[in-house]
Design a protein around this motif. Sequence first.
Motif, PDB file in Angstrom:
ATOM      1  N   ASP A  42      -0.398   6.692  -5.009  1.00 24.64           N
ATOM      2  CA  ASP A  42      -1.826   7.007  -4.929  1.00 24.64           C
ATOM      3  C   ASP A  42      -2.186   8.329  -5.611  1.00 24.64           C
ATOM      4  O   ASP A  42      -3.355   8.723  -5.626  1.00 24.64           O
TER       5      ASP A  42
ATOM      6  N   ARG B  99       0.829  -1.213   0.000  1.00 27.82           N
ATOM      7  CA  ARG B  99       0.000   0.000   0.000  1.00 27.82           C
ATOM      8  C   ARG B  99       0.860   1.259   0.000  1.00 27.82           C
ATOM      9  O   ARG B  99       0.541   2.234  -0.687  1.00 27.82           O
TER      10      ARG B  99
ATOM     11  N   ALA C 100      -6.517   4.331  -3.961  1.00 20.04           N
ATOM     12  CA  ALA C 100      -6.108   3.508  -2.818  1.00 20.04           C
ATOM     13  C   ALA C 100      -6.776   2.137  -2.930  1.00 20.04           C
ATOM     14  O   ALA C 100      -7.844   2.009  -3.539  1.00 20.04           O
TER      15      ALA C 100
END
Length: 421
Positions: free
Chosen positions: A386, A381, A391
């Motif tokens: 992003d 992540r 996301a």
Amino acid sequence: MTLTPDGYRKRATDLEVGRTLAAMPAAVIEGPKGCGKTWTGRNFARSEVLFDHDLNARRSVSLVPGLVLEGEEPRLLDEWQLAPEVWNQVRHASDEGRRTGRYILTGSTAPTDDITRHSGAGRIARVRMRPMSLLETGESTGEVSLAALLEGTAVGARRPDAGFRDVLEALCRGGWPRLLGRSTTEAELFLDNYVAELCRTDVRSVDGVARDPGGVARLVASIARNVATTASFSKLAAETAGDRPLNRTTASEYLRSLERLFIVEDAPAWRTHLRSRAILQSSPKRHFVDPSLAVSALGATPDRLLADLEAFGFLFESLVVRDLRIYSQASQASVYHYRDSDKLEVDVIVEARDGRWLAAEVKLGGDEGIKQAARSLLRLRTKVDDSRMPAPSKLLIITAAGYGYDRPDGTTVLPLTALGT
């Protein structure tokens, strides 16, 4: 597991077949032998031609063009590749009247390019079918839908009745409709014969080129030993035993034939945008269309896999990939894997057409395994840029059994037996 009033067992691909017939003149349902294509085709059709049972029908395709297309529509043309001239006949007939939902073709082999050299674009659309998922066999509750996960919905799932041993036996039996309700012994016999016939005759049927059945069998066993890994052609070839090990070129040719039979279905690498300078790796992960084929090729049993949890873990990952591919079709999403030069690997990425995505690590269970999976997912992540990608909708840890719940760190634990479309 849902049955219609006439006894048809509903499939995840039904929605896609219905959408295709509503929009296009013809649909081609493609998938491996024995996955249920004919059953599904018959569920939508009002008349049929079964080319694998009707020699006269195969002959008439060239002798009296268009004759086999006459009948109530939608008309099922089952195993159409046995009468390849019918492709162009369907293509031409589809232009007449501009009607939708006229023909359903099913096929267990992807034809050579020269057979379909005249494009079916705008007339014929393909629908991929695989063996049954755990939802379709009744071994998953489907309490948590993949579509909802892609929306980012919170997860809370009861502990399914199916336990660790149930998942193991389902993996070994596979999602073949003919094996529903059958014993493990019966499943082993079916699968051993399926793999043997695949190596002996099916590979030759792809393009009429003679293949060495022993060489094909050794390659299938090599793929089985490397399932859910990024093993190269060279590695697969090198691990084929026998007096004449396969070279890289031969292994590649055999593998292409297995892909055209819809037996091997590798997971491509995910292409995304990263913040870091890490280099994305492009090698695909090796998978069979159903992990039971790997179990058979290895001569494994549920008890042997219980004694070798590492091998079970790789096969369980392949089972998860199979089910996620099936569930993804309803959401028009695709399944990938992630690997980069920083040695970060994530087992599964599901990405929808609109860019929404989720990542999943696959673990049999256990606190340490779940913690390790969470670390990998959280690391991914932070790596994805992003500003150019949304996301992740979810960071999943898919287990063989247990409860489903959202963790405080932003990851989600979910048993495969609670997952559905």
